[in-house]
Write a protein that holds these residues in place. Structure first.
Motif, short mmCIF file in Angstrom:
data_model
loop_
_atom_site.label_atom_id
_atom_site.label_comp_id
_atom_site.label_asym_id
_atom_site.label_seq_id
_atom_site.Cartn_x
_atom_site.Cartn_y
_atom_site.Cartn_z
N LYS A 141 12.66 22.80 -11.24
CA LYS A 141 11.40 22.76 -10.27
C LYS A 141 10.54 21.33 -10.52
CE LYS A 141 9.97 27.39 -11.55
NZ LYS A 141 8.93 28.37 -12.28
N ALA A 142 11.18 20.24 -11.15
CA ALA A 142 10.73 19.00 -11.59
C ALA A 142 11.62 18.08 -11.02
CB ALA A 142 9.97 18.98 -12.70
N MET A 143 11.14 16.79 -10.51
CA MET A 143 11.63 15.66 -10.56
C MET A 143 12.35 15.27 -11.83
SD MET A 143 8.28 12.93 -10.71
CE MET A 143 7.69 13.91 -9.46
N GLU A 144 13.62 14.45 -11.85
CA GLU A 144 14.37 14.17 -12.82
C GLU A 144 14.99 12.72 -12.48
OE1 GLU A 144 15.43 13.61 -15.94
OE2 GLU A 144 15.24 16.00 -16.10
N ARG A 145 15.51 11.97 -13.56
CA ARG A 145 16.32 10.84 -13.37
C ARG A 145 17.58 11.14 -13.16
NH1 ARG A 145 14.94 6.80 -18.35
NH2 ARG A 145 16.02 5.45 -16.71
N GLU A 146 18.33 10.24 -11.94
CA GLU A 146 19.59 10.46 -11.69
C GLU A 146 20.67 10.60 -12.78
OE1 GLU A 146 21.28 7.61 -9.15
OE2 GLU A 146 19.49 7.20 -7.68
N TRP A 147 20.65 9.60 -13.82
CA TRP A 147 21.51 9.90 -14.85
C TRP A 147 21.50 10.93 -15.69
CZ3 TRP A 147 20.34 10.56 -19.83
CH2 TRP A 147 18.92 10.59 -20.34
N LYS B 35 24.75 13.21 -16.28
CA LYS B 35 25.32 13.30 -17.50
C LYS B 35 24.89 14.63 -18.23
CE LYS B 35 26.60 8.86 -17.78
NZ LYS B 35 27.97 8.54 -18.13
N GLN B 36 23.76 15.09 -17.98
CA GLN B 36 23.24 16.21 -18.66
C GLN B 36 23.44 17.63 -18.06
OE1 GLN B 36 19.41 15.79 -20.12
NE2 GLN B 36 19.71 13.77 -21.06
N TYR B 37 23.37 17.60 -16.69
CA TYR B 37 23.24 18.74 -15.85
C TYR B 37 24.32 18.77 -15.00
CZ TYR B 37 18.69 18.53 -17.78
OH TYR B 37 17.34 18.65 -18.70
#
Length: 277
Positions: free
Chosen positions: A103-109, A113-115
């Motif tokens: 639902k929210a903005m996120e960083r590329e890495w 890496k995480q998702y």
């Protein structure tokens, strides 16, 4: 049977999570005067309506052009303040990447890496950091600038690439910066609430190896609520290769945008009740 039911519920939750990018700004009308959006003249062929969400809150709204990989406009309430300066990294918008539960903005890495998103998934859906690192003589021009927000979270939320266009570096650091930081303060000194819509007119040129459109003009419009009965409006526009910002009435700006977009139907940015002074 129970497992199938749980799977159906989970699928429903994932779809609801994706509902932030839809065909209207129904989830975040508070960033528009009286909850009324600009008319459809500015709408691109492949739009995304984004309620910009960060830290579990909405901070502004953006109409995004998926094909040109730039925002058409961002709408927000003008609330300059002394909130702590945030990190200046740039987020991307995972909601543009097909069906997912973000639902929210996120960083590329973090997405990679995480998702476990693939970089090409992000790159195919929007502009990415690598696009802007290759640009010469251009800056990351925020349509909703961080200096127009008061809290650290609201300032941080403006650093998303869905709120950014390639802006001429000289215009960005000089005359447009003067308008954002100084002239807006002067014009709003009697306003108790100011609604702002800032946008970019698509240009004929592309940068970042043809991926991202370079706008021909940057523009902004304001609806100022002085008190219960009184309103005032104004507009500003600049060609994206010149160091000059022109102040206009709201009506003049709407006429100018109508001509620049080459449409017969007139651009309308605010509900008529925000009288044109």
């Amino acid at each position: 049977m129970l497992g199938l039911l749980l799977l159906q519920v989970l699928s429903s939750c994932l779809w609801l999570g994706h509902s932030e990018v839809v065909k209207t700004f129904a989830s975040c009308p508070q960033f528009f005067y009286e909850g009324t959006f600009p008319n459809d003249v500015l709408e691109p062929k492949n739009p995304a309506y984004i309620c910009q969400r960060y830290s579990n809150s909405y901070h502004f709204a953006t109409l995004y052009d998926r094909d040109r990989r730039i925002p058409v406009y961002s709408a927000y309430k003008y609330k300059p303040g002394s909130g702590k300066r945030p990190h200046t990294w740039s987020f991307v918008e995972p909601q543009l990447i097909g069906n997912n539960s973000f639902k929210a903005m996120e960083r590329e890495w973090a997405l990679i890496k995480q998702y476990k998103f693939h970089f090409n998934q992000i790159k195919d859906s929007q502009a990415v950091l690598d696009d802007y690192e290759k640009m010469l003589g251009l800056d990351r021009g925020q349509l909703n600038p961080s200096v127009h927000q008061d809290s650290t979270d609201s300032k941080t939320a403006t650093f998303t690439l869905t709120n950014i266009v390639p802006q001429d570096s000289c215009l960005y650091i000089r005359q447009w910066n003067t308008y954002e930081s100084e002239i807006m303060l002067q014009l709003t000194n009697t306003c108790r609430t100011t609604y702002v819509i800032t946008g970019a007119v698509p240009g004929n040129n592309y940068v970042a190896e043809g991926r991202v459109n370079r706008p021909s003009h940057i523009w902004s419009a304001a609806c100022c609520l002085v008190d219960i009965e009184h309103r005032k409006t104004w507009g500003a526009i600049a060609e994206n290769d010149e160091e000059q910002v022109k102040l206009l009435t709201l009506g003049e700006l709407e006429d100018r945008l109508t001509r620049l977009y080459g449409r017969e139907k007139k651009v309308t940015l605010f509900k008529n009740a925000c009288s044109q002074q």
